[in-house]
Write a protein that holds these residues in place. Structure first.
Motif, PDB file in Angstrom:
ATOM      1  N   THR A 129      32.189  74.111  35.294  1.00 22.55           N
ATOM      2  CA  THR A 129      31.157  73.511  34.455  1.00 22.55           C
ATOM      3  C   THR A 129      31.641  72.200  33.849  1.00 22.55           C
ATOM      4  OG1 THR A 129      30.275  75.694  33.909  1.00 22.55           O
ATOM      5  CG2 THR A 129      29.686  73.879  32.432  1.00 22.55           C
ATOM      6  N   THR A 130      32.924  72.161  33.506  1.00 21.76           N
ATOM      7  CA  THR A 130      33.506  70.957  32.897  1.00 21.76           C
ATOM      8  C   THR A 130      33.289  69.732  33.778  1.00 21.76           C
ATOM      9  OG1 THR A 130      35.201  72.183  31.702  1.00 21.76           O
ATOM     10  CG2 THR A 130      35.662  69.880  32.147  1.00 21.76           C
ATOM     11  N   LEU A 131      33.534  69.875  35.076  1.00 20.67           N
ATOM     12  CA  LEU A 131      33.382  68.728  35.980  1.00 20.67           C
ATOM     13  C   LEU A 131      31.917  68.346  36.142  1.00 20.67           C
ATOM     14  CD1 LEU A 131      36.043  69.462  38.759  1.00 20.67           C
ATOM     15  CD2 LEU A 131      36.106  67.720  36.972  1.00 20.67           C
ATOM     16  N   ARG A 132      31.021  69.331  36.108  1.00 17.66           N
ATOM     17  CA  ARG A 132      29.595  69.012  36.196  1.00 17.66           C
ATOM     18  C   ARG A 132      29.150  68.195  34.986  1.00 17.66           C
ATOM     19  NH1 ARG A 132      27.008  74.831  37.268  1.00 17.66           N
ATOM     20  NH2 ARG A 132      28.995  75.746  37.827  1.00 17.66           N
ATOM     21  N   LEU A 133      29.600  68.605  33.808  1.00 14.86           N
ATOM     22  CA  LEU A 133      29.268  67.864  32.588  1.00 14.86           C
ATOM     23  C   LEU A 133      29.870  66.461  32.641  1.00 14.86           C
ATOM     24  CD1 LEU A 133      29.985  70.677  29.946  1.00 14.86           C
ATOM     25  CD2 LEU A 133      27.745  69.932  30.780  1.00 14.86           C
ATOM     26  N   ALA A 134      31.097  66.380  33.132  1.00 10.48           N
ATOM     27  CA  ALA A 134      31.790  65.092  33.196  1.00 10.48           C
ATOM     28  C   ALA A 134      31.098  64.122  34.139  1.00 10.48           C
ATOM     29  CB  ALA A 134      33.240  65.307  33.644  1.00 10.48           C
ATOM     30  N   ILE A 135      30.644  64.619  35.274  1.00  3.45           N
ATOM     31  CA  ILE A 135      29.994  63.751  36.259  1.00  3.45           C
ATOM     32  C   ILE A 135      28.691  63.185  35.706  1.00  3.45           C
ATOM     33  CG2 ILE A 135      28.825  63.745  38.502  1.00  3.45           C
ATOM     34  CD1 ILE A 135      31.001  65.804  39.387  1.00  3.45           C
ATOM     35  N   LEU A 378      34.655  60.059  32.654  1.00  2.00           N
ATOM     36  CA  LEU A 378      33.838  59.228  31.761  1.00  2.00           C
ATOM     37  C   LEU A 378      34.317  57.786  31.747  1.00  2.00           C
ATOM     38  CD1 LEU A 378      31.594  59.136  29.592  1.00  2.00           C
ATOM     39  CD2 LEU A 378      33.335  59.718  27.904  1.00  2.00           C
ATOM     40  N   LEU A 379      35.624  57.578  31.771  1.00  2.49           N
ATOM     41  CA  LEU A 379      36.168  56.221  31.710  1.00  2.49           C
ATOM     42  C   LEU A 379      36.250  55.558  33.082  1.00  2.49           C
ATOM     43  CD1 LEU A 379      39.074  56.852  29.173  1.00  2.49           C
ATOM     44  CD2 LEU A 379      36.948  55.619  28.736  1.00  2.49           C
ATOM     45  N   MET A 380      36.679  56.317  34.085  1.00  2.24           N
ATOM     46  CA  MET A 380      36.937  55.707  35.391  1.00  2.24           C
ATOM     47  C   MET A 380      35.677  55.429  36.193  1.00  2.24           C
ATOM     48  SD  MET A 380      40.055  55.131  35.217  1.00  2.24           S
ATOM     49  CE  MET A 380      40.365  54.545  36.889  1.00  2.24           C
ATOM     50  N   THR A 381      34.608  56.170  35.951  1.00  2.00           N
ATOM     51  CA  THR A 381      33.369  55.899  36.697  1.00  2.00           C
ATOM     52  C   THR A 381      32.846  54.485  36.421  1.00  2.00           C
ATOM     53  OG1 THR A 381      32.771  58.242  36.751  1.00  2.00           O
ATOM     54  CG2 THR A 381      31.004  56.653  37.150  1.00  2.00           C
ATOM     55  N   PRO A 382      32.667  54.081  35.146  1.00  2.00           N
ATOM     56  CA  PRO A 382      32.219  52.706  34.924  1.00  2.00           C
ATOM     57  C   PRO A 382      33.305  51.659  35.171  1.00  2.00           C
ATOM     58  CG  PRO A 382      32.575  53.807  32.827  1.00  2.00           C
ATOM     59  CD  PRO A 382      32.720  54.845  33.890  1.00  2.00           C
ATOM     60  N   LEU A 393      38.517  61.146  41.168  1.00  2.00           N
ATOM     61  CA  LEU A 393      39.586  61.157  40.170  1.00  2.00           C
ATOM     62  C   LEU A 393      39.421  62.324  39.194  1.00  2.00           C
ATOM     63  CD1 LEU A 393      39.756  57.315  39.504  1.00  2.00           C
ATOM     64  CD2 LEU A 393      41.472  58.706  40.666  1.00  2.00           C
ATOM     65  N   GLY A 394      38.176  62.723  38.934  1.00  2.00           N
ATOM     66  CA  GLY A 394      37.923  63.868  38.078  1.00  2.00           C
ATOM     67  C   GLY A 394      38.451  65.153  38.687  1.00  2.00           C
ATOM     68  N   PHE A 395      38.182  65.371  39.980  1.00  2.00           N
ATOM     69  CA  PHE A 395      38.672  66.567  40.656  1.00  2.00           C
ATOM     70  C   PHE A 395      40.198  66.586  40.703  1.00  2.00           C
ATOM     71  CE2 PHE A 395      34.395  67.348  42.131  1.00  2.00           C
ATOM     72  CZ  PHE A 395      34.372  68.711  42.342  1.00  2.00           C
ATOM     73  N   ILE A 396      40.785  65.448  41.042  1.00  2.00           N
ATOM     74  CA  ILE A 396      42.249  65.379  41.120  1.00  2.00           C
ATOM     75  C   ILE A 396      42.880  65.683  39.764  1.00  2.00           C
ATOM     76  CG2 ILE A 396      44.216  63.839  41.505  1.00  2.00           C
ATOM     77  CD1 ILE A 396      42.423  62.355  43.562  1.00  2.00           C
ATOM     78  N   SER A 397      42.362  65.044  38.717  1.00  2.00           N
ATOM     79  CA  SER A 397      42.933  65.242  37.381  1.00  2.00           C
ATOM     80  C   SER A 397      42.734  66.683  36.903  1.00  2.00           C
ATOM     81  CB  SER A 397      42.306  64.260  36.385  1.00  2.00           C
ATOM     82  OG  SER A 397      40.917  64.487  36.247  1.00  2.00           O
ATOM     83  N   TYR A 398      41.603  67.294  37.256  1.00  2.00           N
ATOM     84  CA  TYR A 398      41.351  68.680  36.850  1.00  2.00           C
ATOM     85  C   TYR A 398      42.400  69.610  37.448  1.00  2.00           C
ATOM     86  CZ  TYR A 398      38.768  73.000  35.884  1.00  2.00           C
ATOM     87  OH  TYR A 398      38.403  74.245  35.430  1.00  2.00           O
ATOM     88  N   VAL A 399      42.663  69.450  38.740  1.00  2.00           N
ATOM     89  CA  VAL A 399      43.644  70.302  39.417  1.00  2.00           C
ATOM     90  C   VAL A 399      45.039  70.085  38.835  1.00  2.00           C
ATOM     91  CG1 VAL A 399      44.795  70.783  41.608  1.00  2.00           C
ATOM     92  CG2 VAL A 399      42.322  70.415  41.558  1.00  2.00           C
TER      93      VAL A 399
END
Length: 430
Positions: A129-135, A378-382, A393-399
Motif C-alpha cells: 500500500t505504501t508504494l501505491r500511496l507514494a506513486i 515523491l521527490l524523484m518523480t518531479p 526508484l521507489g521499488f528499489i528503495s523499498y526493497v
C-alpha cells in the motif's frame, strides 16, 4: 428498456437522478477536454485531432462502462499519464508520439488480459500500500511542476535549474487567479469548479487582448492526423518495456482504487468488499485505452470525479452513459478549446496535483521504512521529470530499506522481483 438495462429502481434511483448525476460528473471532469489536448499537442500532435480523440475515447469508455458494466463511473484520458506521455516518453526519452501511442496500445492490451484472466487481484495484493500511496503523490508532485511551468510561475535558471518567474506577468497572475478560484469554488461545493475557472480565465484573456477569438461552435476537427498513427513496431523496443509497465501500473491502481471508492459510495459493493461485474468494469477501462491509442490520445482511465455524480444521485450505468453523450456533444466546441491558453489550464493541473497529494495523509510517517520509500518517489518523480523513474526508484528503495531494516516479512516475491528488474534496467538501459 432503461429499467431492463440499468436496474434503476432496483438500485433505489430514478431516471432524473441518473441524469443529474451524469451531468454533475461531466461538469467536474470536463476540464480534461481542454487540458489533454494542451499537454499532448506539445509533442507535435495536432491539437484539433487530440481534442476529438479525447472526447471520443471518453465517450467510448463511458458508454461501455455504463451499458456493459452498469457502473456510474466515467472515463477519460488520465491526468498524470498524459504528462508522462509528453514530458517523459517524448521529451526526456526521445521517442516519437507515434511510438508513445504504441506503448499505450500495448499497455491497454495487457490490462485487458490481466482483467480477463483475473490476474489483477494478485498484482494489487502483492504491491505494498505504501508504494501505491507514494506513486499517486509522486504523480501529483509531477503535475504540480508541470502546471507551474505552464503558467511561468516556475522558470528555468542556469544556476539553480529552476527559479520563481516574474509575478507581474499577465499569464502568471491569471494562472494563480484560476487556481485560487477553483479552490474557493470547491470549498463552497460548486460543481464544475475547474471548468468554470478555465473558461473564466480564457474570457479575461480574450477581453484583455491576450488571446484571439476563434468562435465557440463548429463541426469537429479532422481526426486524420492522429487516427491509427501508433507505431507498434517501435514500441517493441526493449527500452519501451519500462514505459509500457508504467502506463499499465499507474492505470491499474488508479482504476482499481477509483472503482472501489465510487462503488462503495454508490452502495454497489457487497458487505465483504466484493464488487459485482468488476471484471467488466476493468475491461471497459482497458478497451477504452486501446481505442484511445488508435484515435490518438494517451491512456484512458476511470475518474474519481464520478463520486460527485454519485453524491448527486447517480447509482447506475445510466449516469455514465449521460457523461458519454455529453463528451460526444463537446466535440462541437473545438473553436472554444483552441482559444484556451496553457496558463488557463495550469490552475486545473495544479488543483489535480493537490488532490493526488492527499494520499500522503495515509502514509505511516512514524515508520522510517515506510516513510523513506515514499519520500524517494515523491521527490524523484518531479526532479527526474519521469513517472517511470520515480516508480522504479521507489521499488528499489523499498526493497533496500526493508532488507536493511530487518523487515523481511514486508517483502513479497513480486516486489523483490520488480526491484531487481528495475535495477537491471538502470544498469543496462540507463
Amino acid at each position: 428498456m432503461l429499467e431492463k438495462l440499468f436496474s434503476i429502481k432496483a438500485n433505489g434511483s430514478s431516471v432524473k437522478s441518473e441524469v443529474i448525476g451524469g451531468l454533475t460528473t461531466f461538469l467536474t471532469m470536463a476540464y480534461i477536454i481542454f487540458v489533454n489536448p494542451s499537454i499532448l499537442s506539445e509533442t507535435g500532435m495536432d491539437y484539433g485531432a487530440v481534442f476529438v480523440a479525447t472526447c471520443l475515447a471518453a465517450a467510448i469508455g463511458c458508454l461501455i462502462m455504463g451499458l456493459w458494466a452498469n457502473y456510474p463511473v466515467a472515463l477519460a484520458p488520465g491526468m498524470g499519464l498524459n504528462a508522462f506521455f509528453t514530458y517523459t516518453v517524448v521529451f526526456s526519452m526521445g521517442y516519437t508520439w507515434q511510438t508513445a501511442l504504441g506503448a499505450v496500445f500495448f499497455s491497454g492490451c495487457l490490462f485487458f488480459l490481466l482483467s480477463a484472466f483475473r490476474i489483477r487481484e494478485w498484482i494489487i495484493k502483492s504491491i505494498p500500500t505504501t508504494l501505491r500511496l507514494a506513486i499517486a503523490a509522486g504523480i501529483g508532485a509531477f503535475l504540480a511542476l508541470i502546471g507551474l511551468q505552464n503558467a511561468n510561475i516556475i522558470v528555468a535558471n542556469d544556476a539553480t535549474m529552476v527559479t520563481l518567474g516574474s509575478l507581474s506577468e499577465p499569464s502568471v497572475l491569471l494562472a494563480a487567479a484560476g487556481f485560487f478560484l477553483i479552490i474557493g469554488l470547491v470549498a463552497r461545493q460548486v460543481q464544475g469548479a475547474a471548468l468554470i475557472s478555465i473558461l473564466l480565465v480564457t474570457l479575461i484573456a480574450w477581453a484583455t487582448g491576450l488571446v484571439e477569438y476563434k468562435g465557440i461552435v463548429s463541426a469537429p476537427p479532422s481526426l486524420a492526423p492522429t487516427f491509427m498513427q501508433m507505431d507498434l513496431s517501435a514500441a517493441f523496443d526493449v527500452g519501451m518495456l519500462s514505459v509500457i509497465f508504467a502506463f499499465l501500473f499507474v492505470d491499474l491502481f488508479d482504476t482499481s482504487g477509483t472503482l472501489l471508492a465510487v462503488a462503495q459510495k454508490a452502495g454497489l459493493a457487497k458487505a465483504n468488499g466484493e464488487m459485482p461485474r468488476l471484471n467488466r468494469a476493468l475491461m471497459a477501462d482497458s478497451t477504452a485505452t486501446v481505442a484511445g491509442s488508435m484515435l490518438g490520445t494517451s491512456t484512458t482511465t476511470s475518474y474519481i470525479e464520478s463520486a460527485a455524480g454519485v453524491a448527486s444521485g447517480g447509482k447506475t450505468g445510466l449516469a455514465a452513459v449521460v457523461v458519454g453523450l455529453l463528451f460526444l456533444l463537446a466535440m462541437f466546441f473545438a473553436p472554444l478549446a483552441g482559444m484556451i491558453p496553457a496558463y488557463a489550464t495550469a490552475g486545473a493541473i495544479i488543483y489535480v496535483a493537490v488532490l493526488m497529494l492527499f494520499t500522503l495523509k495515509d502514509v505511516k510517517w512514524d515508520d522510517i521504512t515506510e516513510a523513506a520509500p515514499v519520500a524517494v518517489v515523491l521527490l524523484m518523480t518531479p526532479l527526474t521529470f519521469s513517472i517511470a523513474d520515480g516508480i522504479a526508484l521507489g521499488f528499489i528503495s523499498y526493497v533496500v530499506v526493508k532488507f536493511l531494516g530487518g523487515r523481511y516479512q514486508d517483502l513479497t516475491p513480486s516486489v523483490i522481483f520488480l526491484g531487481a528488474l528495475f535495477v537491471a534496467k538502470f544498469i543496462w538501459l540507463g
